[in-house]
Structures are given as C-alpha cells and as structure tokens.
Motif scaffolding. Structure first.
Motif, short mmCIF file in Angstrom:
data_model
loop_
_atom_site.label_atom_id
_atom_site.label_comp_id
_atom_site.label_asym_id
_atom_site.label_seq_id
_atom_site.Cartn_x
_atom_site.Cartn_y
_atom_site.Cartn_z
N TYR A 21 0.84 -1.21 0.02
CA TYR A 21 0.14 0.00 -0.07
C TYR A 21 0.86 1.39 -0.04
O TYR A 21 1.86 1.40 0.82
CB TYR A 21 -1.10 0.11 1.28
CG TYR A 21 -1.81 -1.17 1.18
CD1 TYR A 21 -3.08 -1.22 0.95
CD2 TYR A 21 -1.36 -2.44 1.68
CE1 TYR A 21 -3.93 -2.10 0.95
CE2 TYR A 21 -2.32 -3.33 2.09
CZ TYR A 21 -3.57 -3.39 1.27
OH TYR A 21 -4.29 -4.48 1.54
N THR A 22 0.58 2.07 -0.86
CA THR A 22 1.40 3.48 -0.93
C THR A 22 0.69 4.77 -0.61
O THR A 22 0.88 5.85 -0.94
CB THR A 22 2.09 3.53 -2.41
OG1 THR A 22 1.11 3.41 -3.17
CG2 THR A 22 3.00 2.40 -2.61
N GLY A 23 -0.59 4.52 0.21
CA GLY A 23 -1.36 5.63 0.66
C GLY A 23 -2.02 6.50 -0.53
O GLY A 23 -3.16 6.21 -0.82
N HIS A 24 -1.29 7.68 -0.82
CA HIS A 24 -1.99 8.58 -1.46
C HIS A 24 -3.20 9.06 -0.96
O HIS A 24 -4.34 9.68 -1.84
CB HIS A 24 -2.40 8.05 -2.99
CG HIS A 24 -1.38 7.77 -3.72
ND1 HIS A 24 -1.22 8.07 -5.17
CD2 HIS A 24 0.14 7.37 -3.69
CE1 HIS A 24 -0.09 7.88 -5.77
NE2 HIS A 24 0.81 7.11 -4.72
N SER A 25 -3.40 9.15 0.59
CA SER A 25 -4.31 9.76 1.15
C SER A 25 -4.16 11.22 0.78
O SER A 25 -3.38 11.94 0.58
CB SER A 25 -4.27 9.78 2.50
OG SER A 25 -4.04 8.48 2.97
N ALA A 26 -5.76 11.87 0.60
CA ALA A 26 -5.84 13.22 -0.07
C ALA A 26 -7.20 13.92 0.02
O ALA A 26 -8.09 13.13 0.35
CB ALA A 26 -5.47 13.05 -1.57
N LEU A 45 -13.95 21.46 -6.72
CA LEU A 45 -13.79 21.55 -8.10
C LEU A 45 -12.85 20.72 -8.42
O LEU A 45 -12.21 20.54 -9.37
CB LEU A 45 -13.20 23.10 -8.27
CG LEU A 45 -14.36 24.23 -8.41
CD1 LEU A 45 -13.88 25.69 -8.76
CD2 LEU A 45 -15.66 23.63 -9.15
N GLY A 46 -12.33 19.86 -7.46
CA GLY A 46 -11.36 18.80 -7.92
C GLY A 46 -9.80 19.31 -7.46
O GLY A 46 -8.92 18.70 -7.75
N GLU A 47 -9.64 20.28 -6.68
CA GLU A 47 -8.37 21.08 -6.58
C GLU A 47 -7.89 20.32 -5.38
O GLU A 47 -8.55 20.04 -4.29
CB GLU A 47 -8.57 22.35 -6.20
CG GLU A 47 -8.90 23.32 -7.35
CD GLU A 47 -7.91 23.32 -8.51
OE1 GLU A 47 -6.66 23.11 -8.23
OE2 GLU A 47 -8.10 23.27 -9.74
N LEU A 48 -6.61 19.77 -5.35
CA LEU A 48 -5.89 19.27 -4.23
C LEU A 48 -5.65 20.15 -3.03
O LEU A 48 -5.04 21.09 -3.14
CB LEU A 48 -4.74 18.51 -4.68
CG LEU A 48 -3.76 17.78 -3.65
CD1 LEU A 48 -4.64 16.23 -3.50
CD2 LEU A 48 -2.65 17.25 -4.48
N LEU A 49 -5.94 19.65 -1.76
CA LEU A 49 -5.73 20.35 -0.72
C LEU A 49 -4.64 19.99 0.10
O LEU A 49 -4.16 20.79 1.09
CB LEU A 49 -7.08 20.55 0.21
CG LEU A 49 -8.37 20.81 -0.41
CD1 LEU A 49 -9.58 20.71 0.37
CD2 LEU A 49 -8.17 22.22 -0.98
N THR A 50 -4.37 18.63 0.11
CA THR A 50 -3.12 18.14 0.95
C THR A 50 -1.90 18.25 0.37
O THR A 50 -1.78 18.37 -0.74
CB THR A 50 -3.60 16.61 1.38
OG1 THR A 50 -3.85 16.11 0.00
CG2 THR A 50 -4.51 16.28 2.34
N THR A 51 -1.02 18.45 1.15
CA THR A 51 0.47 18.86 0.82
C THR A 51 1.34 17.86 1.14
O THR A 51 2.66 17.76 0.73
CB THR A 51 0.96 20.17 1.11
OG1 THR A 51 0.81 20.15 2.52
CG2 THR A 51 -0.03 21.16 0.59
N SER A 52 1.30 16.62 1.83
CA SER A 52 1.99 15.79 2.55
C SER A 52 2.49 14.86 1.36
O SER A 52 1.71 14.63 0.39
CB SER A 52 1.45 15.06 3.47
OG SER A 52 1.28 15.73 4.53
N ASP A 53 3.70 14.20 1.51
CA ASP A 53 4.36 13.02 0.75
C ASP A 53 3.13 12.11 0.55
O ASP A 53 2.93 11.28 1.51
CB ASP A 53 5.58 12.68 1.23
CG ASP A 53 6.27 11.57 0.23
OD1 ASP A 53 5.45 10.85 -0.09
OD2 ASP A 53 7.26 11.78 -0.05
#
Length: 259
Positions: free
Chosen positions: A206-211, A216-224
């Motif tokens: 599992y490689t996460g990709h929590s987000a 409007l579909g703009e990404l809010l998270t900034t973590s790796d």
C-alpha cells in the motif's frame, strides 16, 4: 454552524491482525496532533489491516475499540472515524464508526464488499447510507470499494463532505487518485480519502495517496503521498455554498432510486 471544519488525516502502516499495537500507535499519532482539529480520520480496518480472519478478530459493537475511539475523541475534543471488524447477531461486518466528542456515535456498514478478495464471503454487505450532521456540516462516510460506485455516493442529501476510509493497494492506486477527485467534482462536495501504507500479511503493498479535494477537484493536501503522515486541512463552508449557488450543477441531477 461552524464555518470552518478542521480535518486531520492519519496515513499510517498497520500492524497485521494486531489490534493492541494498532490502537497504541494511533493513540500516539492522535496525541501528536498539535493544532486544533474537529475530525480525525483513520483508515479502513485500522486495528487489523484488510483481513478475512474475522472469526478470530471481530469485536462486539460495544467492544474495546469503540470504547478506545470514544476515549480518544473525548481527550482530543474531536470526532473520530474509521472502520473495524464487528460481529453483530452472528454476522461479520466491515463497520465504520463516526464517534462524536461526547461519546455518542453513528455506524455505517460497508455497502460494496470486495469480491476480488473474497470479502463478500466473510462480511455482510450494508444496506443503508449514512449522513452525519456535525457542527453544521453534513458528512457522508463510506468505505474503500464504495469509491468505485458513484451512484451510492450520489449527493441527493446536499452533503458538504464525502469521506472514504480505505486499504487500497498500490497496484490500483491510479484509480484511487482519479476516483477521489471525480467524486468531489460530480458531487460538488469536499472529498477526503484516507488510505494506509506498508505491506500487509497477504503480501499486498500500500502506498497511501491519502488526499483531500475541494468541490472543483483541487488538491488540498500537501504531504508526501507515499509515506506515513498526519496532516490537518481546513474546509470552508462558504466555498461549498458559494460555488453551488453560482454553478448550480447539482440542480441538474438525474433523479432515480436505487433498488
């Protein structure tokens, strides 16, 4: 009504089939959240990993993990959500709990059991969608494979936030990324997905990709994406209300019933 909702995402490895170790690590991660938060989201089956060994690992509804969630929610004065294995009236469920700071809770049983892994042979599928009202926000919590079924998530209730807790493997993580963003856009709602990282006892990576995404579909998270992390993001009610009023996409919904 709270105009802002602060949501903390905890992306973590999971100790395979070891509830004590998992509760311990999540207690530490929750305690380490230094800023104010309203809602803390844990992965799917956060005490065990995604296992079919329900007979050995299931708890009763009012078991030790729900008590732990109630205790953590009270200590942090924040709601807490995630899913665990529950035995109820002789049947096993992949059950999500949404626990309020005062210890009261709602529950949701995963609707779409994952046939590819044989989940449908072990766990009973839920039948009822849950909409939680919390601090003036309407929240729809769902579980992992539910993400592939847009009709079930369809925003008939004018909810503000869609939440997915998951154990979504690396080999299909591109679908996870695409579908989370799509669910936000089509439902004109914030959408947050919380996945795990690491290797499970069945050899799945599992490689996460929590987000988190806005309406409007703009990404809010900034973590790796692919490492353990805890991140708190701020959701704005005005963002939802203003864009829905201006664009009115939800007014053009098709109307039908799920049978």
């Amino acid at each position: 009504m709270k105009t802002q909702l602060k949501v903390s995402i905890i992306q973590s490895h999971l100790h395979w089939e070891n509830p004590v170790a998992n509760r311990t690590q999540f207690s530490e991660k929750i305690a380490a959240i230094s800023e104010d938060t309203d809602l803390i989201i844990l992965p799917e089956m956060f005490t065990t990993g995604f296992t079919m060994n329900a007979a050995s690992l299931a708890e009763e509804t009012n078991g030790v993990t729900l008590f732990w969630m109630q205790s953590e929610a009270k200590k942090k004065n924040a709601a807490l959500t995630g899913s665990i294995i529950i035995k109820d009236d002789g049947l096993f469920y992949n059950r999500l709990f949404f626990v309020f700071p005062d210890g009261t809770f709602h529950q949701y049983d995963k609707k779409h059991t994952f046939a590819l892994a044989g989940e449908h042979k072990t766990y009973q599928a839920g039948q009822n969608k849950l909409i939680v009202t919390y601090k003036g926000w309407k929240i729809c919590p769902l579980v992992c494979y539910d993400l592939r079924f847009p009709v079930w998530a369809r925003n008939k209730e004018d909810y503000d936030l869609l939440v997915y807790v998951a154990n979504w493997p690396d080999k299909r993580v591109n679908a996870w990324d695409a579908l989370l963003k799509a669910r936000a856009i089509e439902n004109m709602a914030y959408c947050i997905g919380v996945n795990r990282v690491g290797l499970d006892g069945n050899g799945h990576q599992y490689t996460g990709h929590s987000a988190g995404y806005d309406v409007l579909g703009e990404l809010l998270t900034t973590s790796d994406y692919e490492k353990e992390f805890t991140e708190t993001i701020t959701l704005e009610k005005e963002h939802v209300v203003t864009l829905r009023d201006r664009l009115q996409f939800l007014q053009d919904r098709d109307y039908f019933e799920i049978k």
